[in-house]
Design an enzyme around this catalytic site. Sequence first.
Site, PDB file in Angstrom:
ATOM      1  N   LYS A 189       0.864  -1.184   0.000  1.00 13.33           N
ATOM      2  CA  LYS A 189       0.000   0.000   0.000  1.00 13.33           C
ATOM      3  C   LYS A 189       0.902   1.236   0.000  1.00 13.33           C
ATOM      4  O   LYS A 189       1.927   1.259   0.686  1.00 13.33           O
ATOM      5  CB  LYS A 189      -0.879  -0.041   1.250  1.00 13.33           C
ATOM      6  CG  LYS A 189      -1.912   1.065   1.337  1.00 13.33           C
ATOM      7  CD  LYS A 189      -2.771   0.884   2.593  1.00 13.33           C
ATOM      8  CE  LYS A 189      -3.832   1.956   2.741  1.00 13.33           C
ATOM      9  NZ  LYS A 189      -4.669   1.771   3.948  1.00 13.33           N
ATOM     10  N   SER A 199      -9.591   1.826   3.095  1.00 17.04           N
ATOM     11  CA  SER A 199      -8.743   2.560   2.186  1.00 17.04           C
ATOM     12  C   SER A 199      -7.723   1.714   1.438  1.00 17.04           C
ATOM     13  O   SER A 199      -7.129   2.196   0.465  1.00 17.04           O
ATOM     14  CB  SER A 199      -8.004   3.649   2.975  1.00 17.04           C
ATOM     15  OG  SER A 199      -7.149   3.066   3.930  1.00 17.04           O
ATOM     16  N   SER A 254      -9.648  -0.562   7.261  1.00 16.20           N
ATOM     17  CA  SER A 254      -9.095  -0.445   5.905  1.00 16.20           C
ATOM     18  C   SER A 254      -8.413  -1.675   5.347  1.00 16.20           C
ATOM     19  O   SER A 254      -8.068  -1.700   4.163  1.00 16.20           O
ATOM     20  CB  SER A 254      -8.117   0.718   5.837  1.00 16.20           C
ATOM     21  OG  SER A 254      -8.829   1.912   5.702  1.00 16.20           O
TER      22      SER A 254
END
Length: 484
Positions: free
Chosen positions: A76, A151, A175
Site C-alpha cells: 500500500k 482505504s 481499511s
Amino acid sequence: MHRKTILQAKEDLLQKKYSAVELTKAIYQRIESVEPKVQAYVHLTQDIALNQAQEADQKLAAGQDAPLLGIPIALKDLICMQDTRTTCSSKMLDQFIAPYDATVVSRLKKAGAVILGKTNMDEFAMGSSTENSWHHPTMNPWDLSRVPGGSSGGSAAAVAAQECLAALGSDTGGSIRQPANFCGVTGLKPTYGRVSRFGLVAFASSLDQIGPMTKTVADSALLMNVIAGNDPQDSTSADVKLPNFMNSLERNLSGLKMGIPKEYFTSGIDPEVEASVQEAIKTLESFGMKKVEISLPHLQYSVATYYIIACAEASANLSRYDGVRYGYRSKNSDNLLEMYMNTRQEGFGEEVKRRIMLGTFVLSSGYYDAYYLKGQKVRTLIKQDFENAFEQCDVIIAPNSPITAFKLGERVNDPIKMYLSDIYTISANLAGIPGISIPCGISKTNEMPIGIQLMSKHFDEESLIAVGHQFQLNTEHHLKQPPL
Ligand code: GLN
C-alpha cells in the site's frame, strides 16, 4: 503462475518448476493485461523487483531458503520503501521519495520478497472506497462499476485480480478488513502494537496497524511470521512473545467458544450478508465450536467515537505537511503564512481537509472536554465491552460490512453514509484487538463477495488463524475468482 498462493509458489520455486524471475515476469504480464480495467497500482517498481527476483534465484540455486524467497508482493502506498515514491495517494506527497525502508519492508526484503510496486488507496487512508485517491479510483475486479472498498482498495483489488501473490495494507478503522471483504480476499488486522509502524505514514497513531492481505489464511500466517514482532524504532510496538503463526493452522477447534454479538445483527444489515454470516457460523459449529450470545452495548457509539479520535490524531499528524520540509509546496505565495495556507489548500483533497477541520475542532479549547475527552472515555467503555465479552468466548464472529461493494460514485458525496458503513470494523481498532476478514459467500443479487469477521483477544491472532484456516479447508468461498 499468477494464480498461485504464496505457499504454492514457494513449493514450486523450491522444486524449480519455474524461477523467481519467471514468476515475477508472469505477474507483470498479468498486471499489464488487467490493470487498464482495475487500476490497483499507483506505481510499479519493476527494476527493483527484477533485481530482487534475480537475487532470489541465485539464493535458490545455492540451496538457501528464506520465508518469502522470490515471492512477489505489493505494498500500500503509505508504506515507505527506500528510494521509491510513497505518495499516500495525495497530491501533497506526489513527488516524495522515501529516504528509508519501513520496518515491514526491511523485514520483507530480508525474507527474500520481491516488491512489485505500490497500490492505490484513499488519500492518507481516509475513506472506505479508494475514491478519495488523488491519482485515480480503483475498480472492484468482481464488477468494474463498483468500488473495491478502502482505504486499502488497491491492495485488495491487486490480490483479487491476481496482480500479486499478496499485499500489505493498513487498518485504522477497517481499511484491511472492509476492502478484503469487498474483493473476496483474506485480510488480517493484527493487534495494535503487533507489527511495527515505523515507516508507515501516520493517519491516527493510536489506531493504525499494518497487516497482510492474501488469498488464504495460511498465507497470512506466513506473512505475519515475517512482519510481526517488536521493533525498537516504534515505541508502541509491543515486546511480547512472538509465536510461529504457522503452528496455529493445525489446531483442533472442538470446544472453542464463539461469541455472537447481538448488536451486530440488528437493523441496517443486508439480509443476504446476514444469511451468509449465519451460514458460516453453522460451518464453524460443525467443527465443534460452541455458540454463545454476547453483548457489546457500546457498539452504537463506535462510529462517533472513532471519527472524533481519528480526526483529532489526523489533524495533529498532518500538520507536518507545511510545504517546508518535504512534499508539495505552493508556488502562488508571497510570504510564509500564505505559503503554508496555499500549500495545504492545494495539496490536500476534500476528505482530508474535512478531517483536519473536524479534528482541530474537537481538540480546540472549549470543545476538548465535550468531544475529545468524552470520545476517549467512550473508547474505554468499548474496550471494556470486549474484555467482558472475552470472559465468555474465545473469538467473536460478526460481519465486516453491513453491505457488499457499492457502486463508484454512490456514496462519495455523502460522508456520513460513508462513515456509517464502518460500523462493524472500527470497534476492533478502538479496542486494539485483532480482526480478520474471510470470504464466506457471494451475493445472489449482485454477485459480489461477502465476508465474515473474526475478532479475538489482544495478541491472539493465533485463534483467528486457526479458525480461519479450518474454515477455508472446509469451504470454497476463498477459491472463487472474479470474472475478469
Ligand atoms: N474507513 C475508515 C476511515 O475512513 C477507516 C480507514 C482506515 O482504516 N484507514 O477512516
